[in-house]
Each structure stands twice: as C-alpha cells, then as structure tokens.
Design an enzyme around this catalytic site. Structure first.
Site, short mmCIF file in Angstrom:
data_model
loop_
_atom_site.label_atom_id
_atom_site.label_comp_id
_atom_site.label_asym_id
_atom_site.label_seq_id
_atom_site.Cartn_x
_atom_site.Cartn_y
_atom_site.Cartn_z
N THR A 179 0.88 -1.17 0.00
CA THR A 179 0.00 0.00 0.00
C THR A 179 0.91 1.22 0.00
O THR A 179 2.09 1.12 0.38
CB THR A 179 -0.89 0.03 1.26
OG1 THR A 179 -0.02 0.12 2.39
CG2 THR A 179 -1.74 -1.21 1.37
N GLU A 322 -5.68 -4.05 -0.96
CA GLU A 322 -6.01 -5.23 -0.17
C GLU A 322 -7.13 -6.08 -0.80
O GLU A 322 -7.38 -7.19 -0.37
CB GLU A 322 -6.48 -4.81 1.23
CG GLU A 322 -5.40 -4.21 2.11
CD GLU A 322 -5.21 -2.71 1.92
OE1 GLU A 322 -5.52 -2.18 0.83
OE2 GLU A 322 -4.73 -2.07 2.87
N LYS A 426 -14.83 16.15 11.71
CA LYS A 426 -15.77 16.08 12.84
C LYS A 426 -15.99 17.49 13.38
O LYS A 426 -15.14 18.05 14.06
CB LYS A 426 -15.23 15.17 13.93
CG LYS A 426 -15.13 13.73 13.45
CD LYS A 426 -14.69 12.77 14.53
CE LYS A 426 -14.28 11.45 13.90
NZ LYS A 426 -12.90 11.43 13.38
N TRP A 431 -20.51 14.68 11.59
CA TRP A 431 -19.56 14.42 10.52
C TRP A 431 -19.86 15.26 9.28
O TRP A 431 -21.02 15.37 8.86
CB TRP A 431 -19.66 12.97 10.06
CG TRP A 431 -19.00 12.01 10.98
CD1 TRP A 431 -18.40 12.29 12.18
CD2 TRP A 431 -18.90 10.60 10.77
NE1 TRP A 431 -17.92 11.14 12.73
CE2 TRP A 431 -18.22 10.08 11.89
CE3 TRP A 431 -19.31 9.74 9.77
CZ2 TRP A 431 -17.93 8.74 12.02
CZ3 TRP A 431 -19.03 8.40 9.89
CH2 TRP A 431 -18.35 7.90 11.01
P1 ADP Z 1 -3.94 4.02 -0.96
O1 ADP Z 1 -4.64 3.49 0.26
O2 ADP Z 1 -2.52 4.14 -0.79
O3 ADP Z 1 -4.61 5.23 -1.57
P2 ADP Z 1 -5.31 2.14 -2.58
O4 ADP Z 1 -5.29 2.34 -4.03
O5 ADP Z 1 -5.28 0.77 -2.07
O6 ADP Z 1 -4.07 2.90 -2.06
O7 ADP Z 1 -6.52 2.94 -2.00
C1 ADP Z 1 -7.74 2.36 -1.66
C2 ADP Z 1 -8.66 3.42 -1.15
O8 ADP Z 1 -9.00 4.33 -2.21
C3 ADP Z 1 -10.00 2.93 -0.68
O9 ADP Z 1 -9.92 2.42 0.64
C4 ADP Z 1 -10.84 4.20 -0.76
O10 ADP Z 1 -10.63 5.04 0.36
C5 ADP Z 1 -10.29 4.88 -1.97
N1 ADP Z 1 -11.16 4.63 -3.12
C6 ADP Z 1 -10.97 3.77 -4.13
N2 ADP Z 1 -11.98 3.85 -5.03
C7 ADP Z 1 -12.85 4.78 -4.57
C8 ADP Z 1 -14.10 5.32 -5.03
N3 ADP Z 1 -14.65 4.94 -6.16
N4 ADP Z 1 -14.70 6.25 -4.26
C9 ADP Z 1 -14.15 6.67 -3.10
N5 ADP Z 1 -12.98 6.21 -2.62
C10 ADP Z 1 -12.33 5.27 -3.35
#
Ligand code: ADP
Length: 530
Positions: A179, A322, A426, A431
């Site tokens: 990640t 993940e 917050k 929220w």
């Molecule tokens: P990083 O955590 O480093 O950004 P990732 O690509 O694994 O790498 O990120 C996953 C995260 O990206 C998700 O947990 C979410 O918060 C965000 N995410 C992915 N797709 C979407 C989406 N369509 N809308 C909102 N958030 C998204």
C-alpha cells in the site's frame, strides 16, 4: 470435480494459445514508434525470461521486483515470474527513497527488473538494498548509479522458448504489492495464484469490466498500482489487446495515443481523466466504450463532462490494494429506470464473489438502507487475510477486512463512500463528508480540482478547509463558491476557510494527498482566506 490448482501459469498458457494473435502495443511517445507483439510472440519471450531467471538462481517463492512503466516487458514479468513459482513484486516508482528501500528489503527481493529510464530513481537507494543480487535493465539509459547490471534482451536472448513450468500450489504467493503508506511504513499484500485467477476472471464478467475478445485496453493505471486493477490478466483470459503508454501519461499525449490506437476500454484515477479533459478537450476519444475510474471518489461533474465533451462513459469502481483491487462497480442495474446518473454517481455495487457489510463503532452490523453510516467491511477469495510479516490485527474483524472507508449500503448492494475514516471532518460532534464537499465544488465551472481537509477549530473542534485549483482563466472566489454550495450541502458544512493553489499535491498513485495538505497547513505554507 477435478481439483486442478488455479494458477497464473494457466492464465498465461490460455492467452498465448487460445488468443495468440491478440496484441500488446508499447508506445514510445509522441515522437517515437509503436512496438507491437502478439500474445504468441510474447509467450515465447516469457519462457525465455523464466529460463533466464532460473539460470540466475531464482527459485520457487523468491521475490522478483519490477521497477517499470506499463510496457510489454512488464507484462512479460507479470507472466513469467508467477508462472515459474517466484513472486512478482511490483514496485511503486513514485515512493520516497526511504519507503522504496524499505519495501524492497522487507519483501527481500533477490532480483529487480528496471526500465533504464527509471534507473536513476532506483540508483538513489541502491546502497541500502540488502537482498538484491541482480539488476536487469530494459532499454538504454544512464545506469551508472546501479553498479553491475544485466541487459534484459541479452539475458533472455541466451534462452529459448519451451520452459517447463512447475505445478504450483494455488495458495502460494504469486505477486505482492505494498500500500502506498500514507501513515507509517507501507504494508505488503500478497496475492495468491488462486485469488488472482478468480479475481481476473471476475473482472472480465458482465457484472464487472465486461472485457471481451476484440476489445483493446489502454492501460493508464500503473502496473504497480494494485495489479493495474486486474486488467492485464483479464486481457490474457479473454484475448483483448493491451496498449501500454509507458511514461507518456500527460493528458495531451494520452489523447493522441487514443486517437492513434483506438482502444475500446481504459482505466485511470480521476486526476488523470481531469488532465485529459483540460488539456485535450477537442480530442476524438470515440473509440472508447467506457473508462473505468476509481482509486478515489469520481466527481459526478467529471462523468458529465466526459458524456458531454467526449461522448464516453466513465464507470466508477471501488477497491483497494487489499482487495486485489476490484470489489464494487457502479453499473446501472439491468432493471433500473430513471436517470442513469443516480446509479453511476454512486461508489459501486458489490461484485459477485465478495461480501460486504457496514459496522458501527461498536462493531455491530448496520442495516442496508442507504442511510446508516459505518465502516465498510469486506471478505472473499480475493480479499487479503493479513499483511506480509505485519500483524495488524486492528485491520481485521472476525475474518472481515476493515476497509477504513466510511459509508452506507443500500438494499441492492450499492455502496456510497462518504469518506475515509481518517479524512472525515468532525465538526461540533457531527460528521462532514469531505468527498461530498469536493464533488459539489468540482461541479462549479471555475474549479478544476478541490480537496477538503479538516483543520482544528476552537469552537467546533474541526472545520473544513477548502483547497481549490481554479480552472484556467476562471477567477472563482471563496465568497462565490460559498454561494454555490448554499443549497447543495447542509449550511453548516460550508467552509469558512479557503485556499487557492496552483496544484493539489498528489500521492504516489495520483490521488489528492490530504496528508500533504494538512502538513502544509500546519507549517503555515497555505494562504488561507476566511
Ligand atoms: P492508498 O490506500 O494508498 O490510496 P489504494 O489504491 O489501495 O491505495 O486505495 C484504496 C482506497 O482508495 C480505498 O480504501 C478508498 O478510500 C479509496 N477509493 C478507491 N476507489 C474509490 C471510489 N470509487 N470512491 C471513493 N474512494 C475510493
């Protein structure tokens, strides 16, 4: 039924034989040539790479890193390394040096394949790498900082096609990805052969990306970002061409590449799509059936602009490193009526094969009523069960992965993410969704990019700070934007504080970096109007 192991070797053999005439096209930029090879030709080179790695001493379970752009050789690594039983470790070329050294050492990569144009970036950490025995360089460039290297073409040129691949336990690791580590060190996720086999087949399905023979995928999302969302292996399952843009990822060149190669599908994060829209609004993108977009919330205004300007559908998807990564996609339901945008603008509907739920702070499951807000949890055969050598128990809950995303689910399994738990603002005990505020702000024609972060506030604990990049030539003011938000979001959400920037800082995978914005604010580097 027969108990055949599910393996990447199987995906590879299927593609090279059944779809031997599908093609990989690698672009060498606006001034350069397009290199084309068929899956059948690539298949022979994959055999040669596997044989070369074996000769270097790579054996089952060993990690082999890639430090590469999206190109044919990277696809060869995607196929050869797992098929021979080793583990493909795709390295994020945009990590900070310390993090890069950390992930290479943590994964104990023995070999790294590196594009020559990226050699100087890898050279910065060469001295810190404790496990790397060989560096294999693709192409010409300055590799002086890397010490001894091997040339990819010379190396595989010594081998012939026809490698004997081992039978592999489907539960063994095929690939790994870290990640991007927005807090602390990056965490490693290992994908098994089984999880990759199932995920990439699911990606092709009618409920997901609908990738089929004859399609041509323009792979903008990097191969080091969560397996390029499963598209490379999906292409080998069904025989669709892959167009690889390498480092030529700016809006203008990408638009040119689309016009030249006429892909039917593409995938990219929202910031890249926004860049194409602003740099090449006159481009002809009509070959595209759709572009899958995710990684962060896709603003509705971006989808509408693609409809209007290019006549191309942007399909929102959700997932994370993940989750292999595809877990949900916002396709309009077959039996739906009304405005399609009401479905398309949602985060996504859960894919067949994985299960989701939402949980309150006390862990209790919440109803799927489209209202209740909680943390999204997920489980399934392509969802990670742990992090590599990192016992992070708080990320798991009774066998479910805690995604860290807060949102609601409706009765049809549509997720609506309102924020990442760490980005929620917050204010006065309630929220505020930074994602909703950003979406509304980016609907204003004078706004090109908007990111909203929570900043400390004496009275309300936290209040939103709107960080805005104005569209070229537009002079939207904070006051005007406040007026624009009035009626679109709850009154008490409307930010009092505004800052106007030339660019929002981006993470290593091209998302708005709220961590950097918060740091800039704390360091007094932002000019804040209130
Ligand atoms: P990083 O955590 O480093 O950004 P990732 O690509 O694994 O790498 O990120 C996953 C995260 O990206 C998700 O947990 C979410 O918060 C965000 N995410 C992915 N797709 C979407 C989406 N369509 N809308 C909102 N958030 C998204």
């Amino acid at each position: 039924m027969q108990d055949r192991p599910l393996s990447i070797g199987h995906i590879f053999q299927h593609g090279r034989t059944i779809h031997g005439d599908a093609e990989i096209l690698t672009w060498n930029g606006p001034e350069g040539a397009l290199e084309t090879s068929t899956f059948s030709e690539v298949g022979d080179r994959v055999d040669q790479l596997a044989a070369a790695l074996q000769r270097l001493g790579v054996s089952e379970g060993d990690r082999v890193g890639t430090f590469m752009w999206n190109n044919q050789r990277h696809m060869e690594a995607y196929l050869a390394i797992p098929s021979m039983g080793a583990v493909l470790h795709t390295l994020n070329i945009r990590l900070f040096p310390d993090q890069l050294a950390y992930v290479i050492n943590h994964a104990a990569d023995r070999v790294i394949i590196v594009d020559a144009s990226l050699a100087p970036l890898l050279a910065r950490v060469r001295d810190q790498l404790t496990t790397v025995e060989h560096l294999i360089v693709c192409g010409e460039g300055d590799t002086s900082g890397l010490g001894d290297t091997l040339d990819y073409e010379a190396l595989i040129g010594q081998e012939s096609a026809g490698f004997e691949y081992p039978v592999i336990d489907e539960r063994s690791a095929a690939a790994m990805c870290y990640t991007s580590g927005t807090t602390g060190n990056p965490k490693g996720v290992a994908y098994s052969h089984r999880s990759t086999w199932i995920h990439s087949l699911a990606v092709t399905s009618s409920q997901a990306l609908r990738v089929k023979e004859g399609d041509r995928i323009l792979l903008i999302v990097p191969q080091f970002h969560a397996n390029a969302w499963g598209m490379p292996y999906a292409a080998w399952w069904v025989g669709c061409d892959l167009v690889m843009p390498q480092q030529f990822l700016q809006g203008g060149p990408i638009a040119q590449l689309i016009e030249e190669t006429k892909p039917t599908i593409s995938g990219a994060v929202p910031t890249v799509l926004s860049d194409i829209l602003h740099s090449a609004p006159d481009a002809d993108l009509s070959s595209l059936d759709y572009i899958v977009c995710g990684g962060s919330a896709v603003p509705r205004s971006l989808m509408e602009a693609y409809d209007d300007v290019f006549g191309v559908e942007v399909v929102q998807a959700w997932g994370m490193t993940e989750t292999s990564p595809l877990a949900a996609i916002a396709r309009v339901p077959g039996r739906a009526d009304g405005d399609p945008m009401q479905w398309r603008a949602r985060t996504g509907r859960v894919l067949p094969g994985v299960e989701i739920r939402i949980c309150a702070d006390d862990g209790a499951s919440l109803p799927w009523d489209g209202e209740a807000q909680g943390e999204i949890e997920i489980r399934g055969p392509w969802i990670t069960a742990s992090y590599v050598h990192d016992p992070t128990e708080e990320k798991f809950h009774d066998g479910w992965l805690r995604t860290g995303d807060v949102g609601s689910i409706d009765h049809q399994g549509f997720i609506q993410i309102s924020d990442r738990a760490k980005d929620v603002i917050k204010s006065g005990g309630e929220w505020i969704s930074s994602v909703d505020l950003e979406n509304e702000l980016m609907a204003h024609p004078g706004v090109r990019e908007a990111a909203v972060v929570g900043i400390p506030d004496d009275r309300w604990d936290e209040r939103p700070l709107a960080c805005v990049v104005r569209a070229d030539g537009a002079g939207a003011t904070g006051e005007e934007l406040r007026g624009f938000l009035d009626g679109r979001v709850a009154k008490w959400w409307i930010p009092e504080r505004w800052t106007f920037l030339d660019e929002i800082p981006k993470t290593s995978v091209g998302k708005f970096s709220k961590k950097d914005l918060r740091t800039m604010f704390q360091a007094g580097e932002l000019t804040v109007e209130d």
